[in-house]
Design a protein around this motif. Structure first.
Motif, PDB file in Angstrom:
ATOM      1  N   PRO A 101       7.815  -8.866  -8.405  1.00 26.91           N
ATOM      2  CA  PRO A 101       7.125  -9.020  -7.114  1.00 26.91           C
ATOM      3  C   PRO A 101       5.895  -8.123  -7.034  1.00 26.91           C
ATOM      4  O   PRO A 101       5.714  -7.198  -7.824  1.00 26.91           O
ATOM      5  N   LEU A 102       5.086  -8.387  -6.030  1.00 27.35           N
ATOM      6  CA  LEU A 102       3.876  -7.584  -5.819  1.00 27.35           C
ATOM      7  C   LEU A 102       4.203  -6.281  -5.096  1.00 27.35           C
ATOM      8  O   LEU A 102       5.238  -6.154  -4.444  1.00 27.35           O
ATOM      9  N   ASP A 103       3.273  -5.328  -5.210  1.00 25.03           N
ATOM     10  CA  ASP A 103       3.311  -4.081  -4.423  1.00 25.03           C
ATOM     11  C   ASP A 103       4.653  -3.350  -4.553  1.00 25.03           C
ATOM     12  O   ASP A 103       5.270  -2.964  -3.562  1.00 25.03           O
ATOM     13  N   MET A 104       5.092  -3.171  -5.786  1.00 23.91           N
ATOM     14  CA  MET A 104       6.351  -2.442  -6.005  1.00 23.91           C
ATOM     15  C   MET A 104       6.098  -0.939  -6.005  1.00 23.91           C
ATOM     16  O   MET A 104       5.059  -0.467  -6.467  1.00 23.91           O
ATOM     17  N   SER A 162      -0.076 -15.851  -1.870  1.00 23.84           N
ATOM     18  CA  SER A 162      -0.988 -14.993  -2.640  1.00 23.84           C
ATOM     19  C   SER A 162      -2.338 -15.677  -2.811  1.00 23.84           C
ATOM     20  O   SER A 162      -2.396 -16.887  -3.069  1.00 23.84           O
ATOM     21  N   ILE A 163      -3.395 -14.893  -2.678  1.00 24.61           N
ATOM     22  CA  ILE A 163      -4.764 -15.371  -2.916  1.00 24.61           C
ATOM     23  C   ILE A 163      -5.270 -14.719  -4.200  1.00 24.61           C
ATOM     24  O   ILE A 163      -5.293 -13.488  -4.311  1.00 24.61           O
ATOM     25  N   ILE A 164      -5.662 -15.547  -5.155  1.00 25.11           N
ATOM     26  CA  ILE A 164      -6.166 -15.058  -6.444  1.00 25.11           C
ATOM     27  C   ILE A 164      -7.646 -15.405  -6.543  1.00 25.11           C
ATOM     28  O   ILE A 164      -8.033 -16.574  -6.359  1.00 25.11           O
ATOM     29  N   THR A 165      -8.463 -14.420  -6.822  1.00 22.01           N
ATOM     30  CA  THR A 165      -9.887 -14.648  -7.058  1.00 22.01           C
ATOM     31  C   THR A 165     -10.400 -13.583  -8.016  1.00 22.01           C
ATOM     32  O   THR A 165      -9.978 -12.425  -7.966  1.00 22.01           O
ATOM     33  N   GLY A 166     -11.297 -13.995  -8.912  1.00 24.63           N
ATOM     34  CA  GLY A 166     -11.847 -13.064  -9.887  1.00 24.63           C
ATOM     35  C   GLY A 166     -10.803 -12.449 -10.801  1.00 24.63           C
ATOM     36  O   GLY A 166     -10.967 -11.334 -11.288  1.00 24.63           O
ATOM     37  N   GLY A 167      -9.711 -13.174 -11.040  1.00 27.93           N
ATOM     38  CA  GLY A 167      -8.683 -12.695 -11.964  1.00 27.93           C
ATOM     39  C   GLY A 167      -7.721 -11.681 -11.377  1.00 27.93           C
ATOM     40  O   GLY A 167      -6.958 -11.056 -12.114  1.00 27.93           O
ATOM     41  N   ARG A 168      -7.708 -11.501 -10.059  1.00 30.12           N
ATOM     42  CA  ARG A 168      -6.753 -10.563  -9.462  1.00 30.12           C
ATOM     43  C   ARG A 168      -6.319 -11.058  -8.089  1.00 30.12           C
ATOM     44  O   ARG A 168      -6.992 -11.885  -7.467  1.00 30.12           O
ATOM     45  N   ILE A 169      -5.208 -10.536  -7.637  1.00 31.16           N
ATOM     46  CA  ILE A 169      -4.667 -10.905  -6.330  1.00 31.16           C
ATOM     47  C   ILE A 169      -5.300 -10.002  -5.277  1.00 31.16           C
ATOM     48  O   ILE A 169      -5.176  -8.780  -5.341  1.00 31.16           O
ATOM     49  N   ILE A 170      -5.973 -10.613  -4.309  1.00 35.77           N
ATOM     50  CA  ILE A 170      -6.680  -9.800  -3.300  1.00 35.77           C
ATOM     51  C   ILE A 170      -5.876  -9.678  -2.000  1.00 35.77           C
ATOM     52  O   ILE A 170      -5.945  -8.661  -1.316  1.00 35.77           O
ATOM     53  N   PHE A 261      -1.773 -16.480   7.914  1.00 38.07           N
ATOM     54  CA  PHE A 261      -2.257 -15.882   6.664  1.00 38.07           C
ATOM     55  C   PHE A 261      -3.619 -16.446   6.278  1.00 38.07           C
ATOM     56  O   PHE A 261      -4.515 -15.705   5.849  1.00 38.07           O
ATOM     57  N   LEU A 262      -3.794 -17.766   6.426  1.00 38.56           N
ATOM     58  CA  LEU A 262      -5.063 -18.408   6.052  1.00 38.56           C
ATOM     59  C   LEU A 262      -6.215 -17.958   6.934  1.00 38.56           C
ATOM     60  O   LEU A 262      -7.377 -17.975   6.507  1.00 38.56           O
ATOM     61  N   GLU A 263      -5.914 -17.530   8.160  1.00 33.56           N
ATOM     62  CA  GLU A 263      -6.968 -17.050   9.063  1.00 33.56           C
ATOM     63  C   GLU A 263      -7.563 -15.713   8.602  1.00 33.56           C
ATOM     64  O   GLU A 263      -8.663 -15.352   9.027  1.00 33.56           O
ATOM     65  N   ARG A 264      -6.830 -14.978   7.757  1.00 30.34           N
ATOM     66  CA  ARG A 264      -7.316 -13.684   7.262  1.00 30.34           C
ATOM     67  C   ARG A 264      -8.255 -13.825   6.072  1.00 30.34           C
ATOM     68  O   ARG A 264      -8.872 -12.844   5.647  1.00 30.34           O
ATOM     69  N   ILE A 265      -8.361 -15.021   5.520  1.00 37.61           N
ATOM     70  CA  ILE A 265      -9.112 -15.220   4.277  1.00 37.61           C
ATOM     71  C   ILE A 265     -10.605 -15.358   4.592  1.00 37.61           C
ATOM     72  O   ILE A 265     -10.982 -16.041   5.545  1.00 37.61           O
ATOM     73  N   PRO A 266     -11.472 -14.726   3.792  1.00 40.68           N
ATOM     74  CA  PRO A 266     -12.929 -14.902   3.971  1.00 40.68           C
ATOM     75  C   PRO A 266     -13.323 -16.377   3.863  1.00 40.68           C
ATOM     76  O   PRO A 266     -12.707 -17.130   3.090  1.00 40.68           O
ATOM     77  N   PRO A 267     -14.331 -16.813   4.628  1.00 39.47           N
ATOM     78  CA  PRO A 267     -14.695 -18.251   4.681  1.00 39.47           C
ATOM     79  C   PRO A 267     -15.025 -18.867   3.328  1.00 39.47           C
ATOM     80  O   PRO A 267     -14.675 -20.008   3.068  1.00 39.47           O
ATOM     81  N   GLN A 268     -15.728 -18.095   2.433  1.00 38.68           N
ATOM     82  CA  GLN A 268     -16.106 -18.662   1.137  1.00 38.68           C
ATOM     83  C   GLN A 268     -14.876 -19.010   0.309  1.00 38.68           C
ATOM     84  O   GLN A 268     -14.816 -20.050  -0.352  1.00 38.68           O
TER      85      GLN A 268
END
Length: 337
Positions: A101-104, A162-170, A261-268
């Motif tokens: 899991p994330l953030d262990m 999870s949102i993945i961009t640029g090879g990492r989870i943001i 959760f989707l409302e927290r994501i940057p528009p791009q």
């Protein structure tokens, strides 16, 4: 090493998935253990057969809770028992890739290290791969040139966004709703409508057989339970509408949390996710039309994986075979913890 044994391991709340590189095959078994005091009676699928049937002096439980290791000693026993079935001679010095899991915290990382280097399994090299990364690799997401992808895993006891961009989870979020909560919701609906108490295993069977979130049919199944008033066994014909009402309570909550959760994501990034679609996987996505239902709830399209609960271990399999993908695996040593 030429004959070094390599494994990909996904410890789930419901089942343990293990990929063996030597045999080039994945194995799956229930993450259950039956014990009478300090004595282990059954492990894996055998223990699951005893679930909700065992007498009061025998406890049947899972060593995992909400995707995290809850009982280190019992989890090591389950993993060791399963690996002995795969390879009679385990030896020492194997390489183990864990989907985690994330953030262990450091303590939770130590638990994974101790599972692979405890009493029965020793001197193994441990690598950790974040579960959303493993899921994304299994579903063919390009991690290198990624403008934004969303991976949703609906597991046995929890759902991960999870949102993945640029090879990492943001951004990521975990909510405590999964297949087990759906089973309990079905049991609750049956108890309210029919005054009949059924077990969660029966609830799960009803969910898998009659659960449909769209294009619902007039179906019914006969089940046996305990009458809430008299306390005696009773047969009852359960309607599919009652089963779907229980499932929808949980899926609606997942959909509502996903919209927040989707409302927290940057528009791009949100634009790219809307164009590409949300990647949906996990054992609880076997319910027919769950992708269509969530799409109508959130307004986003979904890409449903046909790997279901094996997506993480399939991602580990690809990482083991492809040296280019191994950069997503982080080595864990006792000195680092």
């Amino acid at each position: 090493m030429l004959f070094e044994k390599t494994y990909g391991i996904d410890l789930g709340s419901s089942s343990v998935k293990v990929y063996s590189m030597i045999r080039n095959k994945s194995y799956i078994e229930k993450n259950m253990i039956a014990a009478k005091g300090r004595k282990i009676i059954a492990v894996g699928n055998e223990a699951y057969e005893m679930f909700e049937k065992a007498p009061s002096n025998i406890s049947v439980s899972s060593p995992m809770a909400f995707g995290m290791i809850a009982n280190l000693e019992l989890q090591e026993i389950v993993l060791y028992s399963m690996m002995r079935k795969i390879d009679k001679i385990l030896g020492i010095g194997s390489v183990m890739y864990f989907a985690v899991p994330l953030d262990m915290t450091a303590i939770e990382k130590r638990a994974y290290y101790q599972v692979a280097n405890g009493h029965w399994l020793r001197k193994n090299r441990v690598y950790m791969v974040e579960a959303p990364i493993a899921d994304a690799i299994a579903m063919g997401v390009d991690l290198e040139n990624n403008e934004g992808s969303m991976v949703v895993n609906i597991g046995a006891q929890s759902t991960n966004f999870s949102i993945i961009t640029g090879g990492r989870i943001i951004i990521s979020k975990k909510i405590p709703i999964g297949g087990r909560q759906m089973n309990e919701a079905v049991c609750s609906e049956v108890r309210k409508r029919y005054n009949l108490q059924i077990g969660t295993r029966t609830g799960k069977r009803l969910k898998l057989v009659m659960g449909r979130l769209a294009d619902q049919h007039k179906q019914a199944r006969k089940v046996v339970g305990i009458d809430s008033v008299s306390g005696l066994p009773r047969e009852e014909v359960i309607s599919a509408y009652v089963v779907n009402a229980g499932i929808m309570n949980c899926v609606n909550e997942i959909g509502a949390q996903m919209k927040v959760f989707l409302e927290r994501i940057p528009p791009q990034i949100a634009y790219h996710i809307a164009k590409e679609g949300i990647f949906l996987t996990g054992g609880s996505t076997r319910i027919p039309h769950i992708d269509t239902y969530l799409a109508s709830y959130t307004g986003y399209s979904f890409n449903l994986s046909d790997l279901y609960e094996t997506s993480s271990v399939t991602g580990l399999e690809k990482i083991i075979h492809d040296r280019e993908l191994r950069k997503w695996a982080q080595p864990i040593t006792q000195r680092k913890l």
